[in-house]
Motif scaffolding. Structure first.
Motif, PDB file in Angstrom:
ATOM      1  N   THR A  80       0.823  -1.207   0.000  1.00  0.00           N
ATOM      2  CA  THR A  80       0.000   0.000   0.000  1.00  0.00           C
ATOM      3  C   THR A  80       0.861   1.263   0.000  1.00  0.00           C
ATOM      4  N   VAL A  81       0.734   2.025  -1.060  1.00  0.00           N
ATOM      5  CA  VAL A  81       1.288   3.370  -1.141  1.00  0.00           C
ATOM      6  C   VAL A  81       0.145   4.293  -1.523  1.00  0.00           C
ATOM      7  N   VAL A  82      -0.031   5.376  -0.776  1.00  0.00           N
ATOM      8  CA  VAL A  82      -1.082   6.324  -1.123  1.00  0.00           C
ATOM      9  C   VAL A  82      -0.454   7.580  -1.721  1.00  0.00           C
ATOM     10  N   THR A  83      -1.213   8.241  -2.575  1.00  0.00           N
ATOM     11  CA  THR A  83      -0.730   9.432  -3.263  1.00  0.00           C
ATOM     12  C   THR A  83      -1.492  10.651  -2.780  1.00  0.00           C
ATOM     13  N   TYR A  84      -0.739  11.687  -2.378  1.00  0.00           N
ATOM     14  CA  TYR A  84      -1.319  12.968  -1.985  1.00  0.00           C
ATOM     15  C   TYR A  84      -0.909  13.991  -3.038  1.00  0.00           C
ATOM     16  N   SER A  85      -1.874  14.597  -3.710  1.00  0.00           N
ATOM     17  CA  SER A  85      -1.567  15.592  -4.735  1.00  0.00           C
ATOM     18  C   SER A  85      -2.310  16.885  -4.434  1.00  0.00           C
ATOM     19  N   THR A  86      -1.661  18.008  -4.695  1.00  0.00           N
ATOM     20  CA  THR A  86      -2.301  19.311  -4.523  1.00  0.00           C
ATOM     21  C   THR A  86      -2.305  20.047  -5.853  1.00  0.00           C
ATOM     22  N   ASP A  87      -3.291  20.926  -5.996  1.00  0.00           N
ATOM     23  CA  ASP A  87      -3.389  21.705  -7.235  1.00  0.00           C
ATOM     24  C   ASP A  87      -2.705  23.058  -7.064  1.00  0.00           C
ATOM     25  N   GLU A  88      -2.944  23.951  -8.012  1.00  0.00           N
ATOM     26  CA  GLU A  88      -2.264  25.250  -7.976  1.00  0.00           C
ATOM     27  C   GLU A  88      -2.702  26.123  -6.811  1.00  0.00           C
ATOM     28  N   TYR A  89      -3.819  25.790  -6.167  1.00  0.00           N
ATOM     29  CA  TYR A  89      -4.299  26.544  -5.016  1.00  0.00           C
ATOM     30  C   TYR A  89      -3.768  25.980  -3.683  1.00  0.00           C
ATOM     31  N   GLY A  90      -3.141  24.832  -3.740  1.00  0.00           N
ATOM     32  CA  GLY A  90      -2.736  24.163  -2.511  1.00  0.00           C
ATOM     33  C   GLY A  90      -3.833  23.286  -1.951  1.00  0.00           C
ATOM     34  N   SER A  91      -4.913  23.114  -2.698  1.00  0.00           N
ATOM     35  CA  SER A  91      -5.993  22.207  -2.322  1.00  0.00           C
ATOM     36  C   SER A  91      -5.646  20.806  -2.805  1.00  0.00           C
ATOM     37  N   ARG A  92      -6.050  19.799  -2.054  1.00  0.00           N
ATOM     38  CA  ARG A  92      -5.876  18.440  -2.556  1.00  0.00           C
ATOM     39  C   ARG A  92      -6.715  18.284  -3.818  1.00  0.00           C
ATOM     40  N   VAL A  93      -6.169  17.614  -4.792  1.00  0.00           N
ATOM     41  CA  VAL A  93      -6.826  17.569  -6.100  1.00  0.00           C
ATOM     42  C   VAL A  93      -8.202  16.907  -5.998  1.00  0.00           C
ATOM     43  N   CYS A  94      -9.086  17.359  -6.867  1.00  0.00           N
ATOM     44  CA  CYS A  94     -10.448  16.808  -6.939  1.00  0.00           C
ATOM     45  C   CYS A  94     -10.673  16.377  -8.389  1.00  0.00           C
ATOM     46  N   TYR A  95     -10.388  15.121  -8.663  1.00  0.00           N
ATOM     47  CA  TYR A  95     -10.491  14.634 -10.042  1.00  0.00           C
ATOM     48  C   TYR A  95     -11.928  14.531 -10.521  1.00  0.00           C
ATOM     49  N   ALA A  96     -12.865  14.447  -9.600  1.00  0.00           N
ATOM     50  CA  ALA A  96     -14.258  14.205  -9.985  1.00  0.00           C
ATOM     51  C   ALA A  96     -14.890  15.380 -10.719  1.00  0.00           C
ATOM     52  N   ALA A  97     -14.412  16.603 -10.446  1.00  0.00           N
ATOM     53  CA  ALA A  97     -15.002  17.779 -11.105  1.00  0.00           C
ATOM     54  C   ALA A  97     -14.023  18.946 -11.043  1.00  0.00           C
ATOM     55  N   ASP A  98     -13.919  19.683 -12.150  1.00  0.00           N
ATOM     56  CA  ASP A  98     -13.057  20.864 -12.195  1.00  0.00           C
ATOM     57  C   ASP A  98     -13.757  22.055 -11.552  1.00  0.00           C
ATOM     58  N   ARG A  99     -12.964  23.037 -11.177  1.00  0.00           N
ATOM     59  CA  ARG A  99     -13.544  24.275 -10.658  1.00  0.00           C
ATOM     60  C   ARG A  99     -14.376  24.964 -11.740  1.00  0.00           C
ATOM     61  N   ASP A 100     -15.521  25.460 -11.334  1.00  0.00           N
ATOM     62  CA  ASP A 100     -16.402  26.172 -12.259  1.00  0.00           C
ATOM     63  C   ASP A 100     -17.146  27.241 -11.473  1.00  0.00           C
ATOM     64  N   GLU A 101     -16.763  28.493 -11.696  1.00  0.00           N
ATOM     65  CA  GLU A 101     -17.386  29.588 -10.963  1.00  0.00           C
ATOM     66  C   GLU A 101     -18.882  29.701 -11.258  1.00  0.00           C
ATOM     67  N   ASP A 102     -19.302  29.163 -12.378  1.00  0.00           N
ATOM     68  CA  ASP A 102     -20.717  29.258 -12.757  1.00  0.00           C
ATOM     69  C   ASP A 102     -21.511  28.009 -12.371  1.00  0.00           C
ATOM     70  N   ALA A 103     -20.909  27.132 -11.599  1.00  0.00           N
ATOM     71  CA  ALA A 103     -21.611  25.920 -11.172  1.00  0.00           C
ATOM     72  C   ALA A 103     -22.809  26.294 -10.305  1.00  0.00           C
ATOM     73  N   ASP A 104     -23.809  25.427 -10.303  1.00  0.00           N
ATOM     74  CA  ASP A 104     -25.017  25.688  -9.517  1.00  0.00           C
ATOM     75  C   ASP A 104     -24.715  25.802  -8.031  1.00  0.00           C
ATOM     76  N   VAL A 105     -23.727  25.045  -7.556  1.00  0.00           N
ATOM     77  CA  VAL A 105     -23.334  25.105  -6.152  1.00  0.00           C
ATOM     78  C   VAL A 105     -21.828  24.884  -6.061  1.00  0.00           C
ATOM     79  N   THR A 106     -21.175  25.613  -5.174  1.00  0.00           N
ATOM     80  CA  THR A 106     -19.730  25.474  -4.978  1.00  0.00           C
ATOM     81  C   THR A 106     -19.451  25.165  -3.514  1.00  0.00           C
ATOM     82  N   VAL A 107     -18.422  24.344  -3.285  1.00  0.00           N
ATOM     83  CA  VAL A 107     -18.149  23.831  -1.942  1.00  0.00           C
ATOM     84  C   VAL A 107     -16.648  23.858  -1.667  1.00  0.00           C
TER      85      VAL A 107
END
Length: 414
Positions: A80-107
């Protein structure tokens, strides 16, 4: 006369040898402090890549790290090796959905290592599962070993760059101790690089005490800041000094049978490492984890007392969160999750934070609160909620899926 002298020398030699062995053993026991200011050399300092003068430390942007969780025995193939990745904001990456300022809801989410979701891969965090359910990006600004205070400071720094409709603050009960801390070593012996700001209440108002470390190089001479650290870190008097080992070390070592047990287990693990194979029929990793959990119980009871004496500071920080949410116009959600050491204790004694979560929800109309322990009901005991091996104590991917369902419901119900 000579036999008596020889006998005396033998006794002295044995006493000295026992002191040396006891001191060496105590240095390896996590429940005991043997130095107030352990040496920090430049090699260790160079590895501290997450240093931040404002927050103490923070996950850096655009990083990918692989962590061996320890899910293997000497001589076995790594499993078992786990991978920790961060994006350009320093947030852990979220592969399920990209950032979208026009999304119906943001979290977005802020908090400690349980928010960051240590010991699982990037696509096994509760934020990943939430993003799948909500079809929107869920930012993960968790920080290892963060207290509620650091989580809020990071939120106040990050939020103007990434405004979201919902902000979840996710922490464990150990935050009660972390918000009283300036140098983690005074309560988590050996955590010598972690120096942080904290808040105090002055005339009912929160007053921020900045970290005394402005540059990473300052960590090389923390002893010069001893007066500041001792004054503002609550745990120096109330936890560090009572657990500080001193001569004769033998009496401290023999004082607790668990110390002897832990030393024996550690010695066997070292033997396995040196010979390159495991001792058949014995899982010393599991035995060591159980020993550490037993030694952690006094700390849990200590934290329980802190909720009785310092809950007002925790409450004041939550009020800061609620006020900031009102100012920035987002929905604040506070989530209490459990470390394994608390879950085992609380399964017998009840929550160490009492009815805190309920009272916060009643006091602040705008605040949603979640006591996650009420939503996680394992059939096989609380241990089944957590990763089985490795560092231990963080939620498994399956538990993160359950957490995501609870938090997703909050967003969808609104």
């Amino acid at each position: 006369m000579l036999p008596l002298v020889a006998f005396a020398f033998v006794l002295i030699a044995l006493a000295v040898a026992l002191e040396i062995v006891s001191y060496a053993s105590l240095k390896r026991i996590p429940a005991v402090a043997t130095e107030e200011f352990p040496e920090i050399d430049r090699e260790l300092l160079g590895k501290f890549s997450s240093f931040d003068p404002e927050l103490g430390w923070v996950p850096q942007p655009n990083q990918e790290k692989q962590k061996d969780t320890g899910d293997h025995l000497p001589g076995e193939e790594l499993r078992t090796v786990v991978t920790y990745s961060t994006d350009e904001y320093g947030s852990r990456v979220c592969y399920a959905a990209d950032r979208d300022e026009d999304a119906d809801v943001t979290v977005s989410t802020y908090g400690d290592s349980y928010c960051f979701c240590r010991e699982v891969n990037d696509d096994e965090t509760f934020q990943h599962y939430m993003a799948q359910e909500l079809d929107t990006h869920v930012a993960n600004y968790g920080g290892g070993n963060y207290g509620l205070d650091q989580a809020l400071l990071r939120m106040q720094r990050q939020y103007p760059e990434e405004e979201t409709d919902y902000v979840f603050v996710v922490v464990t009960a150990s935050s009660i101790a972390r918000i009283l801390s300036v140098w983690k070593h005074y309560q988590e012996f050996g955590n010598i690089l972690a120096v942080k700001p904290r808040y105090v209440l002055e005339n009912g108002e929160l007053e921020r005490i900045d970290s005394p470390v402005d540059e990473k190089e300052d960590l090389l001479d923390l002893e010069s800041k001893a007066d500041f650290l001792r004054e503002y870190d609550f745990h120096y008097d109330h936890w560090f000094k009572p657990h500080f080992a001193s001569v004769p070390y033998t009496s401290d070592f023999l004082d607790d049978p668990e110390y002897l047990r832990y030393a024996a287990i550690t010695g066997c693990k070292e033997l396995e490492r040196r010979v390159g194979r495991s001792i058949p029929g014995v899982d010393f990793d599991a035995a060591q984890t159980e020993s550490v959990l037993r030694m952690e119980q006094p700390r849990v009871r200590y934290h329980e007392r802190l909720f009785e004496t310092h809950e007002y500071l925790f409450d004041a920080l939550i009020e800061e969160f609620v006020d900031y949410a009102d100012e920035q116009d987002f929905q604040p959600v506070f989530v209490m999750v459990q470390q394994l050491r608390y879950a085992k204790y609380e399964s017998e004694h009840g929550p160490i934070y009492g009815d805190l979560v309920d009272r916060l929800g009643e006091k602040y109309d705008a605040l949603e609160t979640v006591d996650m322990a009420r939503h996680l009901d394992p059939d096989d005991g609380v241990e089944s909620l957590y990763v089985e091996r490795g560092e231990g104590g963080h939620y498994s991917p399956e538990t993160n899926q359950e957490i995501a369902e609870v938090l997703t419901d909050i967003v969808e119900e609104d």
